[in-house]
Design a protein around this motif. Sequence first.
Motif: not given
Length: 126
Positions: A32-35, A52-53, A99-101, A109-111
């Motif tokens: 997953y991409f995390m922040g 990123g992953s 779970d999406r890039w 973008d928080s969305s």
Amino acid sequence: QEHVVESGGGSVQAGGSLRLSCAVSGVIASRYFMGWFRQTPGKEREGVANIGSDGRTNYADSVKGRFTISKDNTKNTLYLQMNSLKPEDTAMYYCAASDRWYGPSRVWDSSSYNYWGQGTQVTVSS
């Protein structure tokens, strides 16, 4: 079911350090991409750092050189090491995962993130 829980916030004097942790379940940190985002009352949530992953990281200009984002895929945990803290770093800090890039233009973008924790408060006094 996905579950995101932050910890490690607290009160510290300017110049001090804190390390935030974000434990995730149901979310595969390695994929997953995390922040980390932060928010103060009356202001929009702003991106602080993301990873990123593939391990590539991005930082907001305001925290470059002071904050470090990292993750331990074996523990499914995301971290934010915060050094040389300033009063303007005071905020509620949120961990987020996607779970999406959506591409590099959307990392702030928080969305773009569909899993969020409840937040942990960081207060820096002068």
